[in-house]
Design a protein around this motif. Structure first.
Motif, PDB file in Angstrom:
ATOM      1  N   ASP A  24       0.183  -1.913  -5.063  1.00 18.59           N
ATOM      2  CA  ASP A  24      -1.122  -2.343  -6.036  1.00 18.59           C
ATOM      3  C   ASP A  24      -2.312  -1.765  -5.206  1.00 18.59           C
ATOM      4  O   ASP A  24      -3.342  -1.907  -5.751  1.00 18.59           O
ATOM      5  N   GLU A  25      -2.084  -1.056  -4.151  1.00 21.49           N
ATOM      6  CA  GLU A  25      -3.213  -0.499  -3.276  1.00 21.49           C
ATOM      7  C   GLU A  25      -2.756   1.037  -2.963  1.00 21.49           C
ATOM      8  O   GLU A  25      -1.846   1.197  -2.473  1.00 21.49           O
ATOM      9  N   ILE A  39      -5.345  -1.164 -10.714  1.00 23.46           N
ATOM     10  CA  ILE A  39      -5.271  -1.483  -9.315  1.00 23.46           C
ATOM     11  C   ILE A  39      -6.204  -0.812  -8.403  1.00 23.46           C
ATOM     12  O   ILE A  39      -7.156  -0.036  -8.952  1.00 23.46           O
ATOM     13  N   ARG A  40      -6.066  -1.062  -7.174  1.00 17.81           N
ATOM     14  CA  ARG A  40      -7.149  -0.515  -6.105  1.00 17.81           C
ATOM     15  C   ARG A  40      -6.544   0.975  -5.841  1.00 17.81           C
ATOM     16  O   ARG A  40      -5.558   1.246  -5.379  1.00 17.81           O
ATOM     17  N   LYS A  81       0.909  -1.113  -0.047  1.00 16.82           N
ATOM     18  CA  LYS A  81       0.077  -0.148   0.093  1.00 16.82           C
ATOM     19  C   LYS A  81       0.988   1.367   0.032  1.00 16.82           C
ATOM     20  O   LYS A  81       1.856   1.314   0.488  1.00 16.82           O
ATOM     21  N   GLU A 128      -8.250   4.606  -3.950  1.00 19.51           N
ATOM     22  CA  GLU A 128      -8.958   5.292  -3.134  1.00 19.51           C
ATOM     23  C   GLU A 128      -8.847   6.568  -3.003  1.00 19.51           C
ATOM     24  O   GLU A 128      -7.373   7.040  -3.380  1.00 19.51           O
TER      25      GLU A 128
END
Length: 241
Positions: free
Chosen positions: A47-48, A72-73, A2, A75
């Motif tokens: 990948d986050e 990818i993720r 992350k 937010e």
């Protein structure tokens, strides 16, 4: 793995470009700064990603969504109502880092040749609560480290201001290094942030905890780094690519 990208800044030094777009979308070599940062993080195995947004926040969100979140993720941490500074930004995004593993933070306006995977491994294999990528480049404000690369203080050489939690602190005894805007933290750092206000500087935070927690330096050899913070730095950034 992350990571967080700091993309909430106003980009005032990049005016007039940032009169109509966020700093994160200012192009370098035909691609936005945000594109370069995401690609560098992805190449290193992250990948986050969470991105904090404020100035023209919707433009950043729309850009990421239009690119299918880059596979990818991704937010967002919404600071559109109030900029929370670097420390407050990390604290607000703490919910994202829920796996008890170290995470990386990267300023969107920093271009470099650092191997992020090696840096992340370095931090993960040590006992530091936070590891800061630093170098010996010239700047007005320096972090000060002891011979074991532990953070001990901060100095503004233009104003003469010095900050340190250690009594009888003598800045001349310590190594002056410039912070790169790239860092890796362990989630345990959030325990110390509970009593901090909503808005605060991460550097001031580090200076408040470095007496009880290890905040350490990572000094890459021959680091090439460009802070794309001013209009005249864009030409240098183009040459970098």
């Amino acid at each position: 793995m992350k990571a967080m990208i700091f993309a909430a800044g106003l980009g005032t030094r990049l005016k007039p470009l940032t009169d109509t777009m966020p700093k994160a979308l200012v192009p370098v070599a035909g691609k936005p700064l945000l594109w370069h940062t995401i690609q560098k993080l992805k190449a290193a195995g992250f990948d986050e990603i969470i991105i904090n947004v404020h100035h023209f926040a919707e433009q950043i969100i729309d850009y990421v969504r239009a690119n299918d979140n880059f596979g990818i993720r991704i937010e967002f941490s919404d600071e559109s109502q109030q900029l929370l500074d670097t420390g407050g930004g990390i604290k607000k995004a703490s919910w994202f880092f829920d796996d008890e593993k170290p995470f990386l933070i990267h300023n969107v306006d920093i271009l470099s040749d650092i191997d992020l995977q090696s840096f992340y491994r370095f931090h993960s294999s040590g006992d530091a609560t936070a590891t800061l990528v630093v170098s010996e480049r010239e700047t007005a404000r320096y972090l000060l480290f002891d011979k074991n690369h532990h953070l001990t203080g901060w100095i503004n050489e233009k104003s003469g201001e010095i900050k340190s939690p250690f009594p009888d602190f003598n800045s001349d005894r310590y190594k002056k290094l410039a912070f790169s805007g790239i860092q890796s933290l362990h989630p345990s750092i959030f325990d110390y942030m509970q009593d901090f206000p909503e808005k605060f500087s991460i550097i001031d935070f580090y200076l408040s905890v470095c007496k009880i927690e290890r905040i350490t330096a990572f000094i890459p050899q021959n680091l090439q780094l460009i802070d794309v913070g001013k209009i005249d730095s864009l030409t240098e950034a183009e040459k970098f690519y």
